[in-house]
Design a protein around this motif. Structure first.
Motif, short mmCIF file in Angstrom:
data_model
loop_
_atom_site.label_atom_id
_atom_site.label_comp_id
_atom_site.label_asym_id
_atom_site.label_seq_id
_atom_site.Cartn_x
_atom_site.Cartn_y
_atom_site.Cartn_z
N ARG A 243 -3.80 17.00 13.57
CA ARG A 243 -2.95 16.50 12.50
C ARG A 243 -2.57 15.05 12.79
NH1 ARG A 243 -4.68 20.53 10.82
NH2 ARG A 243 -3.61 22.27 9.77
N VAL A 244 -2.28 14.31 11.72
CA VAL A 244 -1.92 12.90 11.85
C VAL A 244 -0.56 12.66 11.20
CG1 VAL A 244 -2.54 10.52 11.26
CG2 VAL A 244 -4.33 12.18 11.83
N THR A 245 0.30 11.94 11.90
CA THR A 245 1.60 11.54 11.35
C THR A 245 1.75 10.03 11.50
OG1 THR A 245 2.66 13.64 11.92
CG2 THR A 245 4.11 11.76 11.53
N VAL A 246 2.04 9.36 10.39
CA VAL A 246 2.31 7.93 10.40
C VAL A 246 3.82 7.76 10.24
CG1 VAL A 246 1.88 5.69 9.31
CG2 VAL A 246 0.05 7.42 9.42
N LEU A 247 4.50 7.30 11.29
CA LEU A 247 5.96 7.22 11.24
C LEU A 247 6.45 6.15 10.26
CD1 LEU A 247 7.03 7.74 14.95
CD2 LEU A 247 6.76 9.42 13.11
N GLY A 248 5.74 5.04 10.16
CA GLY A 248 6.07 4.03 9.15
C GLY A 248 7.46 3.46 9.27
N HIS A 249 8.05 3.14 8.10
CA HIS A 249 9.27 2.35 8.07
C HIS A 249 10.52 3.11 8.49
CE1 HIS A 249 6.61 -0.38 5.94
NE2 HIS A 249 7.52 -1.32 6.18
N VAL A 250 10.39 4.40 8.78
CA VAL A 250 11.54 5.11 9.35
C VAL A 250 11.98 4.44 10.65
CG1 VAL A 250 10.15 6.76 10.67
CG2 VAL A 250 12.44 7.40 9.93
N GLN A 251 11.04 3.76 11.32
CA GLN A 251 11.35 3.09 12.58
C GLN A 251 12.21 1.84 12.40
OE1 GLN A 251 7.36 3.25 15.07
NE2 GLN A 251 6.99 3.59 12.90
N ARG A 252 12.28 1.32 11.19
CA ARG A 252 13.11 0.14 10.93
C ARG A 252 14.57 0.51 10.68
NH1 ARG A 252 10.71 -4.56 10.61
NH2 ARG A 252 8.59 -4.81 9.80
N GLY A 253 14.80 1.72 10.19
CA GLY A 253 16.13 2.09 9.75
C GLY A 253 16.96 2.79 10.81
N GLY A 254 18.16 3.18 10.39
CA GLY A 254 19.03 3.95 11.26
C GLY A 254 20.03 3.10 12.01
N ALA A 255 21.07 3.75 12.50
CA ALA A 255 22.10 3.05 13.27
C ALA A 255 21.51 2.45 14.53
CB ALA A 255 23.22 4.03 13.63
N PRO A 256 21.83 1.20 14.83
CA PRO A 256 21.30 0.58 16.05
C PRO A 256 21.86 1.25 17.30
CG PRO A 256 22.94 -0.84 15.02
CD PRO A 256 22.67 0.27 14.06
N SER A 257 21.07 1.27 18.34
CA SER A 257 21.50 1.82 19.62
C SER A 257 22.59 0.94 20.22
CB SER A 257 20.32 1.90 20.58
OG SER A 257 19.87 0.59 20.92
N ALA A 258 23.28 1.47 21.20
CA ALA A 258 24.29 0.68 21.90
C ALA A 258 23.65 -0.56 22.53
CB ALA A 258 24.98 1.52 22.97
N THR A 259 22.44 -0.39 23.07
CA THR A 259 21.75 -1.53 23.68
C THR A 259 21.52 -2.64 22.68
OG1 THR A 259 20.65 -0.14 25.33
CG2 THR A 259 19.60 -2.24 24.82
N ASP A 260 21.06 -2.29 21.47
CA ASP A 260 20.83 -3.31 20.45
C ASP A 260 22.13 -3.92 19.93
OD1 ASP A 260 18.06 -3.66 20.25
OD2 ASP A 260 17.82 -1.82 19.09
N ARG A 261 23.18 -3.13 19.84
CA ARG A 261 24.46 -3.67 19.39
C ARG A 261 25.01 -4.69 20.38
NH1 ARG A 261 27.71 1.63 16.90
NH2 ARG A 261 25.84 2.79 16.32
N VAL A 262 24.89 -4.36 21.66
CA VAL A 262 25.38 -5.28 22.69
C VAL A 262 24.55 -6.56 22.71
CG1 VAL A 262 25.67 -5.61 25.18
CG2 VAL A 262 26.40 -3.47 24.10
N LEU A 263 23.23 -6.42 22.68
CA LEU A 263 22.35 -7.58 22.69
C LEU A 263 22.61 -8.48 21.50
CD1 LEU A 263 19.92 -9.13 23.91
CD2 LEU A 263 18.42 -7.65 22.53
N ALA A 264 22.71 -7.88 20.30
CA ALA A 264 22.93 -8.66 19.09
C ALA A 264 24.29 -9.36 19.12
CB ALA A 264 22.84 -7.75 17.86
N SER A 265 25.30 -8.68 19.63
CA SER A 265 26.63 -9.28 19.71
C SER A 265 26.63 -10.47 20.66
CB SER A 265 27.65 -8.23 20.16
OG SER A 265 27.77 -7.18 19.22
N ARG A 266 25.99 -10.31 21.79
CA ARG A 266 25.93 -11.40 22.77
C ARG A 266 25.17 -12.60 22.20
NH1 ARG A 266 23.65 -9.88 28.40
NH2 ARG A 266 24.79 -11.76 29.04
#
Length: 319
Positions: A243-266
């Motif tokens: 079977r094949v699954t293409v995850l696509g743009h679901v990877q762009r969405g969603g709440a950012p991780s703590a790591t990304d929030r800290v990096l973006a804030s800095r």
């Protein structure tokens, strides 16, 4: 420096909102005015500006996407478009500009820098392909999203004794595929930076079945091949239920991780500091965990490749 503009350009990335919030609040803390430019460079040309206050960025640090919206703008690729953008900023009394985005967004920022607008770029792309820095905003969240999907797919792969090919995003870079493949225990990881042969993938699957393996996961970066074609090849050459699954743009969405929030804030706050110091034509970055800045010319010449040792480890652990 009296007034700063901020825009998000190119593909959205989880953490952009946290970065915009940091720019606005760090600038206001320093007594500066801030204007948000909606829809990237397209909004710049249209004069789609809005004043940003403290309350403008309340309750957004946890949200994916970008509150300023984003868009592609072919017109800004032209010299006329760049001069129009420059004039829009001059007419709005904007002294400096912070641009969240990737390579194309930074090239636009460099054009404005060359015309006389102080500009700072903030690396924001799930592809993680902007070099000269530790990481790009959005990458950590995108990998986590991919891992959550892989874990769920493995459950059904186990139940049905199937082979699954999972295609992840990344454009021409294999960073998401490699990190998700290692963390998800994939049997094979296919990335554009490393040549591969599908017959080798098939042979590895067959060796696994010979020792009693009931299911397998193949991770393929979108720049390394089409998941559907790889799935058909595997099924035709093995007879395995695939079977094949293409995850696509679901990877762009969603709440950012703590790591990304800290990096973006800095990085967002640091970009304001750089503009106040008179720095322009640079990317705000962390290197070895420390805040710094890198000239756009050096950023464009850098080439972020997946870690070969990590790729080899993923291959070793999947025997």
């Amino acid at each position: 420096m009296r007034k700063i503009g901020v825009l998000t350009s190119g593909g959205d990335a989880p953490g952009m909102n946290a970065g915009v919030r940091a720019v606005v609040r760090a600038a206001i803390y320093r007594g500066l005015e801030v204007v948000g430019i909606r829809r990237g460079y397209a909004g710049l040309l249209d004069g789609d500006f809005k004043p940003m206050a403290l309350e403008s960025v309340g309750d957004i640090i946890q949200r994916g996407g970008t509150c300023l919206y984003t868009a592609r703008c072919l017109e800004f690729l032209t010299e006329d478009g760049q001069r129009r953008g420059y004039q829009r900023l001059i007419d709005a009394d904007v002294d400096g500009l912070v641009v969240f985005g990737g390579d194309g967004s930074f090239r636009g920022a460099q054009k404005l820098h060359n015309l006389g607008i102080k500009t700072i770029g903030v690396p924001s792309t799930i592809d993680n392909d902007i070099g000269a820095c530790d990481a790009n905003i959005g990458f950590d969240t995108a990998v986590q999203t991919a891992i959550e999907a892989i874990d769920k797919i493995r459950d059904t792969a186990t139940s049905h004794e199937r082979t699954y090919v999972i295609e992840v995003m990344g454009r021409s870079a294999g960073h998401i595929a490699l990190s998700a493949g290692l963390a998800g225990g994939a049997e094979s990881v296919l990335i554009p930076e490393v040549p591969y042969k599908l017959e080798d993938v098939v042979a590895k699957l067959q060796r696994g079945v010979a020792r009693g393996k009931k299911h397998s996961i193949i991770i393929v970066a979108e720049g390394a091949g089409h998941g559907g074609e790889i799935g058909r090849y595997i099924e035709e050459h093995t007879g395995f239920d695939t079977r094949v699954t293409v995850l696509g743009h679901v990877q762009r969405g969603g709440a950012p991780s703590a790591t990304d929030r800290v990096l973006a804030s800095r990085l967002g706050a640091h970009s304001v500091e750089l503009l106040v110091q008179g720095v322009s034509g640079h990317m705000a970055a962390t290197q070895h965990g420390e805040l710094t800045s890198v000239p756009f010319d050096e950023v464009f010449q850098s080439d972020r490749k997946p870690d070969k040792a990590v790729y080899e480890l993923a291959d070793i652990l999947s025997i």
